[in-house]
Design an enzyme around this catalytic site. Structure first.
Site, PDB file in Angstrom:
ATOM      1  N   LYS A   1      -7.804   4.342 -20.254  1.00 40.35           N
ATOM      2  CA  LYS A   1      -8.045   4.712 -21.654  1.00 40.35           C
ATOM      3  C   LYS A   1      -6.749   4.557 -22.478  1.00 40.35           C
ATOM      4  O   LYS A   1      -6.209   3.488 -22.553  1.00 40.35           O
ATOM      5  CB  LYS A   1      -8.587   6.147 -21.711  1.00 40.35           C
ATOM      6  CG  LYS A   1      -9.693   6.455 -20.669  1.00 40.35           C
ATOM      7  CD  LYS A   1     -10.984   5.762 -21.009  1.00 40.35           C
ATOM      8  CE  LYS A   1     -12.189   6.181 -20.181  1.00 40.35           C
ATOM      9  NZ  LYS A   1     -12.062   6.259 -18.737  1.00 40.35           N
TER      10      LYS A   1
ATOM     11  N   TYR B   1     -16.653  14.856 -17.926  1.00 40.00           N
ATOM     12  CA  TYR B   1     -17.015  13.455 -17.757  1.00 40.00           C
ATOM     13  C   TYR B   1     -18.060  13.307 -16.631  1.00 40.00           C
ATOM     14  O   TYR B   1     -17.934  13.928 -15.578  1.00 40.00           O
ATOM     15  CB  TYR B   1     -15.756  12.621 -17.487  1.00 40.00           C
ATOM     16  CG  TYR B   1     -16.110  11.255 -16.967  1.00 40.00           C
ATOM     17  CD1 TYR B   1     -17.023  10.456 -17.662  1.00 40.00           C
ATOM     18  CD2 TYR B   1     -15.587  10.769 -15.779  1.00 40.00           C
ATOM     19  CE1 TYR B   1     -17.399   9.214 -17.182  1.00 40.00           C
ATOM     20  CE2 TYR B   1     -15.954   9.523 -15.300  1.00 40.00           C
ATOM     21  CZ  TYR B   1     -16.872   8.755 -16.008  1.00 40.00           C
ATOM     22  OH  TYR B   1     -17.257   7.529 -15.522  1.00 40.00           O
TER      23      TYR B   1
ATOM     24  N   ASP C   1      -7.507  17.311 -16.472  1.00 42.29           N
ATOM     25  CA  ASP C   1      -7.778  15.923 -16.836  1.00 42.29           C
ATOM     26  C   ASP C   1      -7.379  15.775 -18.316  1.00 42.29           C
ATOM     27  O   ASP C   1      -8.046  16.306 -19.198  1.00 42.29           O
ATOM     28  CB  ASP C   1      -9.272  15.643 -16.637  1.00 42.29           C
ATOM     29  CG  ASP C   1      -9.653  14.210 -17.005  1.00 42.29           C
ATOM     30  OD1 ASP C   1      -8.921  13.578 -17.784  1.00 42.29           O
ATOM     31  OD2 ASP C   1     -10.697  13.747 -16.536  1.00 42.29           O
TER      32      ASP C   1
ATOM     33  N   ARG D   1       0.844  -1.212   0.000  1.00 43.52           N
ATOM     34  CA  ARG D   1       0.000   0.000   0.000  1.00 43.52           C
ATOM     35  C   ARG D   1       0.873   1.254   0.000  1.00 43.52           C
ATOM     36  O   ARG D   1       0.565   2.264  -0.627  1.00 43.52           O
ATOM     37  CB  ARG D   1      -0.965  -0.003   1.205  1.00 43.52           C
ATOM     38  CG  ARG D   1      -1.733   1.299   1.336  1.00 43.52           C
ATOM     39  CD  ARG D   1      -3.022   1.198   2.153  1.00 43.52           C
ATOM     40  NE  ARG D   1      -2.917   0.473   3.389  1.00 43.52           N
ATOM     41  CZ  ARG D   1      -2.234   0.893   4.467  1.00 43.52           C
ATOM     42  NH1 ARG D   1      -1.566   2.039   4.438  1.00 43.52           N
ATOM     43  NH2 ARG D   1      -2.199   0.162   5.566  1.00 43.52           N
TER      44      ARG D   1
HETATM   45  C1  LIG Z   1     -12.262  12.337 -19.087  1.00 46.92           C
HETATM   46  C2  LIG Z   1     -12.354  11.249 -18.038  1.00 46.92           C
HETATM   47  N1  LIG Z   1     -11.750  11.441 -16.863  1.00 46.92           N
HETATM   48  C3  LIG Z   1     -11.794  10.512 -15.904  1.00 46.92           C
HETATM   49  C4  LIG Z   1     -12.461   9.321 -16.080  1.00 46.92           C
HETATM   50  C5  LIG Z   1     -12.499   8.332 -14.966  1.00 46.92           C
HETATM   51  O1  LIG Z   1     -11.632   7.261 -15.230  1.00 46.92           O
HETATM   52  P1  LIG Z   1     -11.856   5.773 -14.692  1.00 46.92           P
HETATM   53  O2  LIG Z   1     -13.010   5.191 -15.417  1.00 46.92           O
HETATM   54  O3  LIG Z   1     -10.542   5.109 -14.980  1.00 46.92           O
HETATM   55  O4  LIG Z   1     -12.140   5.882 -13.246  1.00 46.92           O
HETATM   56  C6  LIG Z   1     -13.099   9.079 -17.305  1.00 46.92           C
HETATM   57  C7  LIG Z   1     -13.847   7.845 -17.589  1.00 46.92           C
HETATM   58  O5  LIG Z   1     -14.198   7.034 -16.801  1.00 46.92           O
HETATM   59  C8  LIG Z   1     -13.047  10.078 -18.288  1.00 46.92           C
HETATM   60  O6  LIG Z   1     -13.662   9.921 -19.460  1.00 46.92           O
HETATM   61  N1  LIG Z   2     -21.284   3.299 -15.232  1.00 43.58           N
HETATM   62  C1  LIG Z   2     -20.095   4.092 -15.290  1.00 43.58           C
HETATM   63  C2  LIG Z   2     -19.936   4.698 -16.658  1.00 43.58           C
HETATM   64  C3  LIG Z   2     -18.495   4.841 -17.006  1.00 43.58           C
HETATM   65  S1  LIG Z   2     -18.198   5.906 -18.376  1.00 43.58           S
HETATM   66  C4  LIG Z   2     -16.505   5.622 -18.742  1.00 43.58           C
HETATM   67  C5  LIG Z   2     -15.812   6.653 -19.564  1.00 43.58           C
HETATM   68  N2  LIG Z   2     -15.262   7.692 -18.796  1.00 43.58           N
HETATM   69  C6  LIG Z   2     -16.569   7.243 -20.698  1.00 43.58           C
HETATM   70  O1  LIG Z   2     -16.619   8.480 -20.834  1.00 43.58           O
HETATM   71  O2  LIG Z   2     -17.095   6.481 -21.505  1.00 43.58           O
HETATM   72  C7  LIG Z   2     -20.201   5.175 -14.242  1.00 43.58           C
HETATM   73  O3  LIG Z   2     -21.284   5.403 -13.715  1.00 43.58           O
HETATM   74  O4  LIG Z   2     -19.184   5.776 -13.903  1.00 43.58           O
END
Ligand SMILES: Cc1ncc(COP(=O)(O)O)c(C=O)c1O
Ligand SMILES: N[C@@H](CCSC[C@H](N)C(=O)O)C(=O)O
Length: 414
Positions: free
Chosen positions: A222, A123, A197, A71
């Site tokens: 991603k 997001y 981000d 950790r």
């Molecule tokens: C622009 C962006 N930032 C952060 C996240 C969060 O990443 P994660 O799904 O790995 O938690 C996502 C998608 O989930 C995203 O599209």
């Molecule tokens: N059920 C998930 C959806 C994740 S979306 C993942 C990604 N960032 C995208 O933009 O497609 C949630 O509720 O987080």
């Protein structure tokens, strides 16, 4: 802001894993640095070993080695963090369990009474965490159109503790002026953190730390990993005190990335340059095809993008995510469901191409009323382009458009 922890509790500090170590002081091109890793492994293994262990033995009760508990630090994670620090132009990177975990670690810098300025297009999960903080953490969150400098500066005041930017935004692909906003924030609220981000572009196409921002974070789920086989997040900084505060939270909350996922991410990132280049070239072809069909396409590789020049003043590529509107939710649903090659899935940055409707999928957690207030079109289709053959991707879209009744001529007869 919390008081900093002694650096003695940090795992070994990152040093660039670059061929210049022991050799000439040379910085190679990013594409070269990205594939080059050096491991301190006793057998000189080419692939960094997976230290699949929770604990490390000590020579005595009072002497601690470099690591004691995964950790707090693990050699595979250190190797990954060193490598990412090199390619993100950061002095320190922290690898955590997911992109949202990265955002959570950053958000723990905030205190009740603080104010945050964030985009009105962002997001859905980020929006959800900010809403949680506003509801339960005593933090005021202002969502503004970050393409407008004045919209951002109007909200700046001495309570501003964080400005959170996405560029391009997910899913409307809006571009904000990161260097100008950063300068204005630093002038008006010197203690405020500017966090970007960078998930939509990855370090191969944009490096906001170079513009003076304090924190860059990414969902490594991603582009950085590229195969949708792991969840991970990365946080990159250049200020050691800030790094210590963030590391304190990673250690205290236990969200550091597990050894096997560190290994997978380190393997995946080595092909980032070539994956990104192909996906981006495919995205350009797809964007031009859709624009040629008369759709309103949002992609910074198109001259029609309203912030085209601004984007190219900051970025080295347009990325591989684009969105377009059809004018009807039903037509969009039919298109998505008629695609055969494009997988109906959330996420992006993977080797295979994906199609989605953000309002029903990735951004469904945003209240429909809020989505409407922020002008997020319900019929929006987001395409996350992969590395397949471009003509196959366009053919499949033609087929889907025809099946959906949007394209009148049967594409197989063309
Ligand atoms: C622009 C962006 N930032 C952060 C996240 C969060 O990443 P994660 O799904 O790995 O938690 C996502 C998608 O989930 C995203 O599209
Ligand atoms: N059920 C998930 C959806 C994740 S979306 C993942 C990604 N960032 C995208 O933009 O497609 C949630 O509720 O987080």
């Amino acid at each position: 802001m919390s008081s900093s922890v002694p650096s003695s509790v940090l795992p070994p500090s990152p040093a660039p894993s670059t061929p210049r170590l022991g050799g000439p002081q040379r910085r190679y091109k990013l594409e070269t640095e990205i594939v080059y890793t050096e491991s301190p492994d006793q057998y000189r293994s080419s692939s960094v070993p997976i230290y699949q262990t929770a604990t490390f033995k000590q020579a005595s009760g009072s002497e601690m080695g470099e690591y004691d508990y995964t950790r707090s630090g693990n050699p595979t994670r250190t190797q990954l963090e060193r490598h990412l620090a090199k390619i993100m132009n950061a002095s320190r990177v922290l690898a955590v369990a997911s992109g949202m975990s990265a955002m959570d670690v950053i958000a723990r810098l905030l205190r009740p009474g603080d104010e945050v300025i964030a985009g009105d297009d962002l997001y859905g999960g980020t929006n959800r965490l900010l809403k949680y903080l506003a509801t339960n953490g005593g933090i005021a969150v202002h969502h503004v159109d970050t393409t407008s400098i004045s919209a951002v500066t109007e909200k700046l005041n001495d309570k501003t503790a964080m400005v959170l930017l996405e560029s391009p935004t997910n899913p409307l692909i809006k571009i904000c002026d990161i260097p100008t906003i950063t300068k204005l924030v630093k002038d008006a609220a010197p203690n405020a953190i500017v966090a970007v981000d960078n998930t939509m572009l990855s370090p191969i196409a944009q490096n906001p730390l170079d513009f003076g921002v304090d924190i860059v974070y990414e969902s490594a789920t991603k582009f950085l990993s590229g195969h949708h086989d792991l969840m991970a997040g990365v946080i990159a900084v250049n200020d050691e005190q800030l790094a210590e505060k963030l590391f304190f939270t990673v250690n205290a909350t236990g969200c550091g990335l597990a050894p096997f996922d560190c290994w997978l991410l380190l393997r995946g990132v080595k092909t980032l340059a070539i994956r990104f280049e192909k996906a981006q070239s495919n995205a350009q072809t797809v964007a031009e095809f859709l624009e040629g069909m008369g759709f309103k396409v949002r992609y910074p590789g198109l001259k029609s993008h309203p912030q085209y020049d601004l984007h190219w003043s900051m970025a080295r590529g347009a990325g591989a995510v684009l969105s377009f509107e059809t004018g009807s939710v039903e037509a969009s649903e039919r298109i998505v469901e008629s695609a055969r090659l494009w997988g109906i899935s959330v996420s992006f940055g993977c080797v295979n191409s994906l199609i989605s409707m953000p309002c029903k999928m990735s951004h469904a957690s945003i209240d429909p009323k809020v989505r409407a207030e922020r002008a997020l079109p319900e019929d929006l289709i987001r395409l996350c382009v992969g590395i397949e053959d471009a003509s196959d991707l366009v053919d499949d879209l033609k087929h889907a458009l025809f099946q959906a009744g949007v394209l009148k001529a049967d594409p197989t007869s063309c």
